[in-house]
Scaffold this motif. Structure first.
Motif, PDB file in Angstrom:
ATOM      1  N   GLN A 223       1.504  -0.783   4.697  1.00  0.00           N
ATOM      2  CA  GLN A 223       1.223  -2.095   5.284  1.00  0.00           C
ATOM      3  C   GLN A 223       2.340  -2.541   6.219  1.00  0.00           C
ATOM      4  O   GLN A 223       2.136  -3.429   7.055  1.00  0.00           O
ATOM      5  CB  GLN A 223       1.040  -3.145   4.177  1.00  0.00           C
ATOM      6  CG  GLN A 223      -0.246  -2.982   3.384  1.00  0.00           C
ATOM      7  CD  GLN A 223      -0.378  -4.015   2.268  1.00  0.00           C
ATOM      8  OE1 GLN A 223       0.574  -4.725   1.964  1.00  0.00           O
ATOM      9  NE2 GLN A 223      -1.545  -4.086   1.675  1.00  0.00           N
TER      10      GLN A 223
ATOM     11  N   ASN B 164       5.393   2.004   2.008  1.00  0.00           N
ATOM     12  CA  ASN B 164       4.393   0.946   2.033  1.00  0.00           C
ATOM     13  C   ASN B 164       3.768   0.907   3.424  1.00  0.00           C
ATOM     14  O   ASN B 164       4.363   0.389   4.369  1.00  0.00           O
ATOM     15  CB  ASN B 164       5.044  -0.404   1.697  1.00  0.00           C
ATOM     16  CG  ASN B 164       4.079  -1.565   1.870  1.00  0.00           C
ATOM     17  OD1 ASN B 164       2.863  -1.382   1.880  1.00  0.00           O
ATOM     18  ND2 ASN B 164       4.617  -2.761   2.035  1.00  0.00           N
TER      19      ASN B 164
ATOM     20  N   SER C  38       0.844  -1.199   0.000  1.00  0.00           N
ATOM     21  CA  SER C  38       0.000   0.000   0.000  1.00  0.00           C
ATOM     22  C   SER C  38       0.876   1.245   0.000  1.00  0.00           C
ATOM     23  O   SER C  38       1.132   1.854   1.044  1.00  0.00           O
ATOM     24  CB  SER C  38      -0.916  -0.015   1.226  1.00  0.00           C
ATOM     25  OG  SER C  38      -1.794   1.083   1.221  1.00  0.00           O
TER      26      SER C  38
END
Length: 231
Positions: free
Chosen positions: A179, A177, A111
């Motif tokens: 995540q 990212n 993400s």
């Protein structure tokens, strides 16, 4: 016919520790006697919003000391992109350099997105990608996208960092990212109602406690600029 080379995957262990996160609110009995249910809903919304802000602030810029979790900006090993000795204005090249820093570590997955504060976000809307291009870094046609990735802002991203002579004037821009940012919670949320301590003032004290921690599981998944100045 030769034997294959065997490669072993290594997993490091990281420890998360509960840190107490507390919100305190004093409510007058005058307010509680209002007949509308909206009063109770508004109080609950304010407490939960304050609780969420504490977690977000820790995840972004927690120092890792004084009972604070360690946030992204203070995590060792994240990528660093610098503008100048005394900070400087954000440019399209620096925005792309954040992405390139992540790409160089093969961490361009999950993400991915940018996060900054409202000052920088507004500035990105008025900063040209290149001189006389007529194109801005963030454009009205798609204000939630920058360099092909999601972009958002929160005023919990600091705007009071220091670089050289730019004391308490620098802002941050993070790319990565998301995540790989872990939020740990122990035992949910604890709410205590105290009707006695402030009884003489006809007030009720409300305490919200939770035990949380933040962990950047893969530091190479994030990169940050910490010296953006805005004229």
């Amino acid at each position: 016919g030769e034997s294959a080379t065997v490669s072993k995957a290594n997993y490091a262990k990281a420890t998360m520790t509960p840190h107490r996160n507390t919100v305190k609110m004093a409510v007058s009995k005058d307010l509680l006697r209002q007949t509308s249910y909206d009063v109770e809903a508004d109080l609950l919304d304010k407490m939960t919003s304050a609780h969420a802000n504490l977690i977000e602030a820790a995840a972004i810029a927690g120092t890792g000391s004084g009972n604070q979790p360690k946030g992204i900006l203070n995590t060792t090993g994240i990528g660093s992109v610098e503008i100048g000795t005394n900070g400087g204005a954000i440019t399209w090249n620096k925005v792309v350099e954040l992405e390139s820093t992540i790409n160089a570590n093969n961490a361009n997955k999950g993400s991915l997105g940018y996060l900054t504060n409202s000052k920088v976000f507004g500035n990105l809307k008025t900063t040209l990608k290149a001189a006389n291009s007529g194109r801005f870094i963030v454009e009205d046609v798609n204000p939630g996208v920058m360099n092909g990735y999601k972009v958002d802002w929160s005023n919990l991203v600091p705007a009071n960092l220091t670089k050289g002579t730019a004391s308490n004037k620098c802002s941050a821009l993070i790319f990565g990212n998301w995540q790989d940012l872990y939020i740990g919670s122990w035992g949910g949320v604890d709410i205590v109602i105290d009707p006695l301590t402030k009884a003489g003032e006809a007030e009720i004290l409300l305490y919200l406690n939770s035990w949380d921690d933040c962990l950047v599981a893969e530091p190479k998944s994030f990169a940050a600029i910490k010296d953006i100045t805005i004229a």
